[in-house]
Design a protein around this motif. Structure first.
Motif: not given
Length: 120
Positions: A6-13, A109-115
């Motif tokens: 997974e990619t694309g997680g992060g902090l957003v307002q 099957h599951w990914g490792q997670g993205t915050r």
């Protein structure tokens, strides 16, 4: 062995947007259903959105109209476009795939997670 990255997680307002991607890699497999789950602190993991191989979708009520799930079967990739994000969307988001290995039995099957963190 299939891997989900997974990619694309992060902090957003609040009110902002993020796009999550999840690519499945490996050999000798096919993917049936793909989707996204999330787990906030102290909560159980919940389904956010799911998409079949032919593009049928389903969403949890709280994200309908704001999130859009899509997939590219040729790339074994699923996406989650998240718009109008709210602080309550803050969670770890997990990619999900129903894997069909060649000559084997289907399995989850599951990914490792993205915050994803949405600030108010």
């Amino acid at each position: 062995q299939v891997q989900l990255v997974e990619t694309g997680g992060g902090l957003v307002q609040a009110g902002g947007s993020l796009r999550l991607s999840c690519a499945a890699s490996g050999s000798m497999f096919r993917i049936n259903v793909m989707g996204w789950y999330r787990q906030a602190p102290g909560n159980e993991r919940e389904l956010v959105a799911i998409i079949s191989r032919i593009g049928n979708t389903n969403y949890v009520d709280s994200v309908k109209g704001r999130f859009t799930i899509s997939r590219d079967n040729a790339k074994n990739t699923v996406y989650l476009q998240m718009n109008s994000l709210k602080p309550e969307d803050t969670a770890v988001y997990y990619c999900y795939a129903r894997v069909i290995p060649v000559g084997g039995s289907e399995y989850d099957h599951w990914g490792q997670g993205t915050r994803v963190t949405v600030s108010s």
